[in-house]
Write a protein that holds these residues in place. Structure first.
Motif, PDB file in Angstrom:
ATOM      1  N   GLN A 197       0.729  -1.050   0.035  1.00 32.81           N
ATOM      2  CA  GLN A 197       0.020  -0.181  -0.069  1.00 32.81           C
ATOM      3  C   GLN A 197       0.933   1.103  -0.049  1.00 32.81           C
ATOM      4  O   GLN A 197       1.575   1.306   0.752  1.00 32.81           O
ATOM      5  N   SER A 198       0.696   2.158  -0.908  1.00 34.22           N
ATOM      6  CA  SER A 198       1.515   3.267  -0.994  1.00 34.22           C
ATOM      7  C   SER A 198       0.555   4.594  -1.487  1.00 34.22           C
ATOM      8  O   SER A 198      -0.315   4.485  -1.765  1.00 34.22           O
ATOM      9  N   ASN A 199       1.271   5.837  -1.059  1.00 33.59           N
ATOM     10  CA  ASN A 199       0.805   7.044  -1.236  1.00 33.59           C
ATOM     11  C   ASN A 199       1.249   7.725  -2.447  1.00 33.59           C
ATOM     12  O   ASN A 199       2.103   7.358  -2.973  1.00 33.59           O
ATOM     13  N   ILE A 200       0.037   8.496  -3.361  1.00 34.88           N
ATOM     14  CA  ILE A 200       0.540   9.166  -4.433  1.00 34.88           C
ATOM     15  C   ILE A 200       0.322  10.652  -3.936  1.00 34.88           C
ATOM     16  O   ILE A 200      -0.794  11.248  -3.479  1.00 34.88           O
ATOM     17  N   ASP A 201       1.616  11.412  -4.116  1.00 37.54           N
ATOM     18  CA  ASP A 201       1.686  12.816  -3.645  1.00 37.54           C
ATOM     19  C   ASP A 201       1.869  13.511  -4.923  1.00 37.54           C
ATOM     20  O   ASP A 201       1.536  13.299  -5.849  1.00 37.54           O
ATOM     21  N   ARG A 202       2.090  14.970  -4.662  1.00 36.08           N
ATOM     22  CA  ARG A 202       2.113  15.983  -5.508  1.00 36.08           C
ATOM     23  C   ARG A 202       0.723  16.031  -6.497  1.00 36.08           C
ATOM     24  O   ARG A 202       0.832  16.143  -7.683  1.00 36.08           O
ATOM     25  N   LYS A 203      -0.419  16.212  -5.830  1.00 34.74           N
ATOM     26  CA  LYS A 203      -1.849  16.185  -6.435  1.00 34.74           C
ATOM     27  C   LYS A 203      -2.125  17.699  -6.288  1.00 34.74           C
ATOM     28  O   LYS A 203      -1.854  18.443  -5.377  1.00 34.74           O
ATOM     29  N   GLY A 204      -2.753  18.184  -7.322  1.00 36.22           N
ATOM     30  CA  GLY A 204      -3.368  19.521  -7.419  1.00 36.22           C
ATOM     31  C   GLY A 204      -4.707  19.277  -6.800  1.00 36.22           C
ATOM     32  O   GLY A 204      -5.382  20.369  -6.770  1.00 36.22           O
ATOM     33  N   SER A 205      -5.341  18.188  -6.256  1.00 42.19           N
ATOM     34  CA  SER A 205      -6.655  18.299  -5.990  1.00 42.19           C
ATOM     35  C   SER A 205      -6.792  17.067  -4.866  1.00 42.19           C
ATOM     36  O   SER A 205      -5.749  16.190  -4.752  1.00 42.19           O
ATOM     37  N   MET A 206      -7.810  17.245  -4.066  1.00 40.28           N
ATOM     38  CA  MET A 206      -7.844  16.313  -2.893  1.00 40.28           C
ATOM     39  C   MET A 206      -6.744  16.240  -2.142  1.00 40.28           C
ATOM     40  O   MET A 206      -6.515  15.079  -1.543  1.00 40.28           O
ATOM     41  N   ARG A 207      -6.338  17.274  -1.777  1.00 39.70           N
ATOM     42  CA  ARG A 207      -4.845  17.323  -1.046  1.00 39.70           C
ATOM     43  C   ARG A 207      -5.022  17.250   0.365  1.00 39.70           C
ATOM     44  O   ARG A 207      -4.173  16.848   1.437  1.00 39.70           O
ATOM     45  N   ALA A 208      -6.334  17.417   0.832  1.00 43.80           N
ATOM     46  CA  ALA A 208      -6.661  17.189   2.428  1.00 43.80           C
ATOM     47  C   ALA A 208      -6.857  15.680   2.649  1.00 43.80           C
ATOM     48  O   ALA A 208      -7.149  15.375   3.843  1.00 43.80           O
ATOM     49  N   GLY A 209      -6.815  14.838   1.566  1.00 50.11           N
ATOM     50  CA  GLY A 209      -6.978  13.302   1.619  1.00 50.11           C
ATOM     51  C   GLY A 209      -5.992  12.498   1.293  1.00 50.11           C
ATOM     52  O   GLY A 209      -5.220  13.144   0.355  1.00 50.11           O
ATOM     53  N   GLY A 210      -5.932  11.200   1.485  1.00 49.90           N
ATOM     54  CA  GLY A 210      -5.101  10.439   0.938  1.00 49.90           C
ATOM     55  C   GLY A 210      -5.502   9.498  -0.358  1.00 49.90           C
ATOM     56  O   GLY A 210      -6.584   9.378  -0.547  1.00 49.90           O
ATOM     57  N   VAL A 211      -4.861   9.258  -1.291  1.00 48.28           N
ATOM     58  CA  VAL A 211      -4.902   8.624  -2.519  1.00 48.28           C
ATOM     59  C   VAL A 211      -3.663   7.908  -2.952  1.00 48.28           C
ATOM     60  O   VAL A 211      -2.563   8.328  -2.584  1.00 48.28           O
ATOM     61  N   GLY A 212      -3.829   6.656  -3.279  1.00 42.87           N
ATOM     62  CA  GLY A 212      -2.716   5.849  -3.365  1.00 42.87           C
ATOM     63  C   GLY A 212      -2.743   4.583  -4.427  1.00 42.87           C
ATOM     64  O   GLY A 212      -3.750   4.766  -5.095  1.00 42.87           O
ATOM     65  N   GLU A 213      -2.101   3.730  -4.213  1.00 45.96           N
ATOM     66  CA  GLU A 213      -1.825   2.409  -5.169  1.00 45.96           C
ATOM     67  C   GLU A 213      -1.844   1.276  -4.181  1.00 45.96           C
ATOM     68  O   GLU A 213      -1.276   1.268  -2.934  1.00 45.96           O
ATOM     69  N   LEU A 214      -2.256   0.218  -4.726  1.00 46.24           N
ATOM     70  CA  LEU A 214      -2.428  -1.260  -3.826  1.00 46.24           C
ATOM     71  C   LEU A 214      -1.569  -1.988  -5.042  1.00 46.24           C
ATOM     72  O   LEU A 214      -1.934  -2.155  -6.061  1.00 46.24           O
ATOM     73  N   GLY A 215      -0.714  -2.551  -4.553  1.00 44.68           N
ATOM     74  CA  GLY A 215       0.178  -3.496  -5.377  1.00 44.68           C
ATOM     75  C   GLY A 215      -0.057  -5.167  -4.846  1.00 44.68           C
ATOM     76  O   GLY A 215      -0.168  -5.397  -3.709  1.00 44.68           O
ATOM     77  N   LEU A 216      -0.289  -6.118  -5.804  1.00 48.08           N
ATOM     78  CA  LEU A 216      -0.371  -7.305  -5.479  1.00 48.08           C
ATOM     79  C   LEU A 216       0.508  -8.037  -6.579  1.00 48.08           C
ATOM     80  O   LEU A 216       0.524  -8.336  -7.593  1.00 48.08           O
ATOM     81  N   VAL A 217       1.320  -8.743  -5.615  1.00 49.51           N
ATOM     82  CA  VAL A 217       2.362  -9.839  -6.283  1.00 49.51           C
ATOM     83  C   VAL A 217       2.573 -11.078  -5.556  1.00 49.51           C
ATOM     84  O   VAL A 217       3.094 -11.346  -4.543  1.00 49.51           O
TER      85      VAL A 217
END
Length: 392
Positions: free
Chosen positions: A204-224
């Motif tokens: 589970q990882s975070n995506i930063d450098r967003k121009g929108s929704m900056r007060a909340g977290g958005v990220g990626e899920l990796g499945l290996v």
């Protein structure tokens, strides 16, 4: 500034005492605990503390509001859920994303497609905000076209081996569980799974450098080669219809939430116009300014009627996905216009984070895109009225 809202058609007369009480309780909580923090969180791109917020929202019955008390959920109705979404997005879209994802995209699929054991294990804790969930559908190569998802699930005895990547996932990095959809390699059907934090092969990882929704977290899920036990598969989720049914729950919440953002922009612009003088007169007395305020006022009032009616239809078991698409498309377009108009009316001050419209304006661009882009909802409605689906 004390928020008053818009009620031109006396919709409050149609609300029950309980519906008004939950709206006021949420409004009071946000004003005291959250509103003072949002602008700085957006500016610094440092998400709010959703772990603490989740438990506070849980105490107020804000999470999974429309799910039954049988599983220690609030047992409220869809209109109450809508009012909650309206209030939280009036403060910030990231807050409504958290509420709508938790309720419609995490709790709803567990309730609708899960086993009795899964419901009892996860729903009470999610409702109380003890744990946080996320929803894994969107992929790097497949947003509007989840039918073509590349994430796979291969049965291996009493386990499933999942491989793939999910992206633009709300609260991906802090979630305790993730509801993930993958394509079964044996029958090509889309199936749903509950993944717990710490599962081997699950990142589970975070995506930063967003121009929108900056007060909340958005990220990626990796499945290996991520191994998920059979008891964590959602047994009733068979086919692409399951994730679409979940999306409809959240899209409905968006229709109310977008109106919250629009109302905040309208009231900010109205207050500013009443207090700001140019050329020896208040802006509110100028014809062009009144035209802009009237346009916002009318758009919001019409959007309220739409969401209210869809909510009552859903409560009666009669609402359709097409009606939800209408509400999402119409009301997000309204919020987009209101945010831009309000920012314009504030002049140079409109780009300051001391005022909310520029933040709403940025956030609504995400809302305009996710959980069905504006174009996708256009095609859903177009197919409905013509009888000729335009999807490839």
């Amino acid at each position: 500034m004390t928020f008053k809202g818009i009620d031109f058609f006396n919709l409050d007369d149609e609300l029950s005492k309980e519906e008004k009480l939950i709206r006021q309780a949420v409004r009071d909580y946000l004003a005291k605990e959250i509103e003072p923090l949002v602008a700085e969180a957006f500016h610094a791109e440092k998400p709010l503390n959703f772990t603490a917020i989740a438990s506070q929202m849980g105490e107020l019955g804000m999470l999974g509001a429309f799910l039954p008390q049988e599983y220690e959920c609030p047992g409220a109705n869809y209109v109450e859920f809508g009012l909650i979404c309206q209030e939280v997005e009036r403060v910030d879209s990231a807050l409504r994303s958290f509420v709508a994802v938790t309720s419609g995209l995490v709790m709803y699929p567990i309730w609708r497609f899960g086993s009795e054991e899964q419901k009892k294990k996860y729903l009470p804790r999610l409702s109380r905000g003890e744990i946080i969930g996320c929803y894994g559908l969107t992929e790097p190569n497949h947003g509007s076209d989840p039918v073509s998802m590349e994430t796979t699930a291969q049965k291996d005895g009493r386990e499933w081996i999942l491989n793939g990547t999910k992206t633009w996932i709300t609260e991906a990095d802090i979630a305790d569980i993730a509801v993930v959809f993958a394509r079964d390699t044996s029958d090509d059907k889309v199936k749903g799974f509950i993944l717990e934090r710490g599962t081997k092969g699950f990142t589970q990882s975070n995506i930063d450098r967003k121009g929108s929704m900056r007060a909340g977290g958005v990220g990626e899920l990796g499945l290996v080669n991520c191994r998920v036990p059979e008891e964590n598969r959602l047994p009733e989720a068979q086919g692409i219809k399951a994730p679409f049914m979940c999306l409809n729950q959240a899209r409905y919440g968006i229709s109310w939430g977008a109106l919250g953002a629009a109302m905040d922009c309208y009231e900010t612009a109205l207050t500013y116009a009443r207090e700001r003088k140019q050329f020896g007169r208040y802006l509110a007395s100028c014809q062009l300014v009144q035209q802009k305020l009237v346009d916002m006022f009318m758009d919001i009032s019409k959007g309220q009627l739409v969401s209210y009616r869809v909510g009552r239809l859903l409560d009666a078991g009669q609402g359709s996905h097409v009606q939800i698409s209408f509400a999402k498309k119409n009301n997000v377009l309204t919020a987009r216009r209101c945010a831009r108009t309000a920012r314009d009316m504030l002049g140079a001050n409109g780009i300051s984070l001391d005022y909310s419209p520029i933040r709403h304006m940025a956030n609504i661009e995400s809302v305009f895109t996710y959980e069905g882009t504006n174009d996708i909802h256009t095609l859903i409605l177009g197919g409905h009225i013509t009888g000729h689906p335009a999807f490839a």
